[in-house]
Write an enzyme that holds these catalytic residues in place. Structure first.
Site, PDB file in Angstrom:
ATOM      1  N   PRO A   2       0.824  -1.201   0.000  1.00 22.49           N
ATOM      2  CA  PRO A   2       0.000   0.000   0.000  1.00 22.49           C
ATOM      3  C   PRO A   2       0.865   1.261   0.000  1.00 22.49           C
ATOM      4  CG  PRO A   2      -0.805  -1.592   1.606  1.00 22.49           C
ATOM      5  CD  PRO A   2       0.526  -2.090   1.132  1.00 22.49           C
ATOM      6  N   GLU A   3       0.537   2.188  -0.885  1.00 21.70           N
ATOM      7  CA  GLU A   3       1.254   3.452  -0.962  1.00 21.70           C
ATOM      8  C   GLU A   3       0.377   4.544  -0.363  1.00 21.70           C
ATOM      9  OE1 GLU A   3       2.587   3.812  -5.027  1.00 21.70           O
ATOM     10  OE2 GLU A   3       3.491   1.831  -4.998  1.00 21.70           O
ATOM     11  N   HIS A  93      -4.268 -16.157   9.163  1.00 23.10           N
ATOM     12  CA  HIS A  93      -3.293 -15.067   9.068  1.00 23.10           C
ATOM     13  C   HIS A  93      -3.673 -13.840   9.895  1.00 23.10           C
ATOM     14  CE1 HIS A  93      -1.502 -17.447   5.939  1.00 23.10           C
ATOM     15  NE2 HIS A  93      -2.549 -17.318   5.151  1.00 23.10           N
ATOM     16  N   ARG A 112       1.856 -12.109   4.480  1.00 20.48           N
ATOM     17  CA  ARG A 112       3.320 -12.135   4.342  1.00 20.48           C
ATOM     18  C   ARG A 112       4.046 -11.953   5.673  1.00 20.48           C
ATOM     19  NH1 ARG A 112       4.586 -10.925  -1.071  1.00 20.48           N
ATOM     20  NH2 ARG A 112       6.766 -11.305  -0.505  1.00 20.48           N
ATOM     21  N   ARG A 155      21.272  17.324  -6.642  1.00 18.19           N
ATOM     22  CA  ARG A 155      21.266  15.875  -6.461  1.00 18.19           C
ATOM     23  C   ARG A 155      21.568  15.164  -7.777  1.00 18.19           C
ATOM     24  NH1 ARG A 155      21.597  15.400  -1.005  1.00 18.19           N
ATOM     25  NH2 ARG A 155      20.170  16.891  -0.058  1.00 18.19           N
TER      26      ARG A 155
END
Length: 289
Positions: A2-3, A93, A112, A155
């Protein structure tokens, strides 16, 4: 993983589901999820009697703000929260169960098993890891064009890895970096310092608009993401670049290419996102393209 848009959607959903509820007891079925304190029994003891006051977000982290403590939770690859009745059977889970005094339960599932939870005295979470070193929020007022330019200035790092670096800007993630770079017309391997002022402004605008659109759509359900009510996101239907290898670019019909950059699959259109920016050349006092 998830972002920002997905975590923000989960945050908003959990605010509707758990705020105002008081924890009766906590059961931890997979101790390694709990990173702080080291003693899982202490974790459970400290949370008993605490009332959920709000659910906030910092980057990709959720912050459950309570009376005296803040629980910082990272979902990692496939962590998810859901609200259940205490009599509902425990699903496979399920690793942490927060039982509330009203008979409902907030359950954390993680196939996971990469998710983490840190418990801090309220306010102290910003002074220590994992939140201490996080960069600027791309949907916050502080994310001005000037602030963004300062992050890129000087950068030599390629622009995509820099945007993925959580110490510079938080939460954008692989999907939304690919989408933002495409909207701005910038190749993912360009050095950050090579961007012109115009390109920097275009990228800043693309990041904000892409994330806002994704939040409105409830995020992207690429694999297993659902919000706290089990609903999938819809932004995956709006993706113009991510996951479209060899398909035609929506802008120019050129096949989309994929490479690996900073260990992440990276999608781009070589025609719309040229690697080298064309520069005007001076010839006998005149400019030649």
């Amino acid at each position: 993983m998830p972002e920002l848009p997905e975590v923000e959607t989960i945050r908003r959903t959990l605010n509707q589901l758990v705020v105002g509820k008081t924890i009766d007891r906590v059961k931890v079925l997979l101790p390694r999820i709990i990173q702080r304190p080291e003693d899982v029994e202490e974790f459970c003891f400290l949370l008993a009697g605490q009332t959920m006051r709000s659910v906030e977000r910092r980057g990709k982290f959720l912050r459950f703000v309570m009376d005296d403590y803040t629980l910082v939770s990272h979902l990692r690859m496939e962590g998810r929260y859901g609200l259940y009745d205490r009599n509902d059977p425990l699903e496979l889970h399920t690793h942490v169960v927060f039982s509330f005094t009203d008979g409902s339960e907030l359950r954390y599932k993680d196939v996971r098993q990469f998710g983490t939870m840190h418990l801090f005295p309220k306010g102290q979470e910003f002074e220590e890891n994992p939140l201490k070193k996080l960069g600027i929020e791309p949907l916050a007022e502080a994310f001005t064009l000037e602030a963004f330019r300062a992050k890129l200035a000087g950068r030599s790092t390629k622009i995509k890895p820099l945007l993925l670096n959580q110490e510079y800007i938080v939460g954008i993630g692989n999907i939304y970096v690919d989408e933002s770079l495409f909207v701005a017309g910038i190749h993912p391997e360009r050095e950050a310092r090579s961007l012109t002022r115009k390109e920097t402004a275009a990228l800043h605008s693309a990041i904000v608009s892409t994330l806002q659109d994704a939040v409105r759509a409830g995020g992207s359900s690429i694999k297993s993401y659902v919000n706290g009510q089990g609903e999938i996101g819809m932004f995956q239907h709006q993706l113009k670049m991510y996951g479209r290898k060899a398909e035609s670019c929506y802008n120019c019909d050129h096949p989309i290419e994929k490479t690996v950059l900073a260990g992440r699959g990276t999608h781009y259109c070589p025609k719309c996102q040229p690697m080298k920016r064309k520069r005007a050349k001076k010839v006998k006092g005149a400019l030649r393209p």
